[in-house]
Design an enzyme around this catalytic site. Structure first.
Site, PDB file in Angstrom:
ATOM      1  N   ARG A  83      60.454 -55.633 -32.374  1.00  0.00           N
ATOM      2  CA  ARG A  83      59.967 -54.571 -33.272  1.00  0.00           C
ATOM      3  C   ARG A  83      60.217 -53.125 -32.402  1.00  0.00           C
ATOM      4  O   ARG A  83      59.879 -52.911 -31.470  1.00  0.00           O
ATOM      5  CB  ARG A  83      58.759 -54.715 -33.512  1.00  0.00           C
ATOM      6  CG  ARG A  83      58.176 -53.458 -34.336  1.00  0.00           C
ATOM      7  CD  ARG A  83      58.029 -53.531 -35.649  1.00  0.00           C
ATOM      8  NE  ARG A  83      57.622 -52.272 -36.381  1.00  0.00           N
ATOM      9  CZ  ARG A  83      56.577 -52.408 -37.080  1.00  0.00           C
ATOM     10  NH1 ARG A  83      55.675 -53.216 -37.323  1.00  0.00           N
ATOM     11  NH2 ARG A  83      56.272 -50.931 -37.446  1.00  0.00           N
ATOM     12  N   ARG A  92      62.332 -53.576 -40.131  1.00  0.00           N
ATOM     13  CA  ARG A  92      61.606 -54.059 -38.718  1.00  0.00           C
ATOM     14  C   ARG A  92      61.796 -55.587 -38.751  1.00  0.00           C
ATOM     15  O   ARG A  92      62.065 -56.283 -39.876  1.00  0.00           O
ATOM     16  CB  ARG A  92      60.143 -53.609 -38.780  1.00  0.00           C
ATOM     17  CG  ARG A  92      59.446 -54.308 -39.858  1.00  0.00           C
ATOM     18  CD  ARG A  92      58.082 -53.556 -40.085  1.00  0.00           C
ATOM     19  NE  ARG A  92      58.558 -52.417 -41.204  1.00  0.00           N
ATOM     20  CZ  ARG A  92      57.769 -51.813 -41.932  1.00  0.00           C
ATOM     21  NH1 ARG A  92      56.414 -52.366 -42.018  1.00  0.00           N
ATOM     22  NH2 ARG A  92      58.198 -50.831 -42.536  1.00  0.00           N
ATOM     23  N   ASP A  95      56.436 -57.406 -38.471  1.00  0.00           N
ATOM     24  CA  ASP A  95      55.510 -56.846 -38.723  1.00  0.00           C
ATOM     25  C   ASP A  95      54.233 -57.413 -39.169  1.00  0.00           C
ATOM     26  O   ASP A  95      54.281 -58.063 -39.742  1.00  0.00           O
ATOM     27  CB  ASP A  95      55.708 -55.438 -39.810  1.00  0.00           C
ATOM     28  CG  ASP A  95      54.484 -54.566 -40.099  1.00  0.00           C
ATOM     29  OD1 ASP A  95      53.967 -54.147 -38.943  1.00  0.00           O
ATOM     30  OD2 ASP A  95      53.973 -54.099 -41.187  1.00  0.00           O
ATOM     31  N   ASP A  97      49.980 -57.128 -39.573  1.00  0.00           N
ATOM     32  CA  ASP A  97      48.939 -56.288 -39.904  1.00  0.00           C
ATOM     33  C   ASP A  97      47.855 -57.077 -40.150  1.00  0.00           C
ATOM     34  O   ASP A  97      47.757 -58.202 -40.628  1.00  0.00           O
ATOM     35  CB  ASP A  97      48.967 -55.536 -41.155  1.00  0.00           C
ATOM     36  CG  ASP A  97      50.178 -54.585 -41.287  1.00  0.00           C
ATOM     37  OD1 ASP A  97      50.357 -53.816 -40.112  1.00  0.00           O
ATOM     38  OD2 ASP A  97      51.047 -54.266 -42.258  1.00  0.00           O
TER      39      ASP A  97
END
Length: 157
Positions: A83, A92, A95, A97
Site C-alpha cells: 500500500r 490502493r 485498505d 479499516d
C-alpha cells in the site's frame, strides 16, 4: 476476547487475491482469530479521484489485542501488500479499516471507532450486514440490519 469488525478494499492489481492475502495475514496474527468473512462486493470509488472500481469485504474477528494493536496489525498488512499513500482516497492495493470494536467508542488522533464514515458507506454496511447483522453500532445504538440500505452500485460477485 474482543470482537472486531473490519472493512477491506482493493482496486489495484489482483483485487480478489489482495483481499484473500490480507485475510490470511490477519488469521496468521497471534491474538486474532478470523470468525467470518463476507462475500466480495464490487463498488465504484468514493472521494472524487478517478480510479478503478474496488472489491470490498468485511471481516469479523475475535482478538486479545488492544484496538491500537489491531490498528498496527492492519497498517503492517497494508505495508506488506505494498500500500502506498499518495492521494487521499486514491487507488490502493489494500485498505484495512477498523469499523467497530465491540461497543467501544474511541476518539484518538490516529483511531476513531466506530469508523466515522461507516454509516454513509453502503459498500461497508452491505457486506457487514451479511456477516454481522445483529452487531450494534455503539453510537446510534442500532443493529447493522437496521442501518443497511440498498444500493444498486454495490454488486455482489
Amino acid at each position: 476476547m474482543t470482537t472486531i469488525y473490519l472493512s477491506l478494499g482493493s482496486n489495484m492489481g489482483d483485487r480478489a487475491q489482495q483481499l484473500a492475502r490480507a485475510v490470511e495475514l490477519l488469521g496468521q496474527t497471534a491474538g486474532i482469530r478470523v470468525m467470518r468473512v463476507s462475500s466480495i462486493y464490487e463498488t465504484a470509488p468514493v472521494g472524487g479521484v478517478a480510479q478503478d472500481d474496488f472489491y470490498n469485504i468485511c471481516v469479523v474477528a475475535d482478538t486479545t489485542l488492544t484496538p491500537q494493536e489491531v490498528l498496527a496489525v492492519c497498517q503492517s498488512i497494508e505495508q506488506e501488500l505494498a500500500r502506498v499513500r499518495r492521494i487521499h482516497w486514491g487507488p490502493r492495493t489494500i485498505d484495512l479499516d477498523i469499523l467497530m470494536v465491540d461497543d467501544y467508542v474511541i476518539d484518538e488522533p490516529n483511531l476513531q471507532v466506530p469508523h466515522p464514515f461507516m454509516l454513509e458507506r453502503s459498500f461497508v454496511l452491505i457486506p457487514l450486514n451479511e456477516i454481522a447483522a445483529d452487531a450494534v453500532h455503539p453510537v446510534v445504538k442500532k443493529r447493522i440490519d437496521e442501518l443497511v440500505y440498498d444500493d444498486p452500485e454495490v454488486r455482489k460477485l
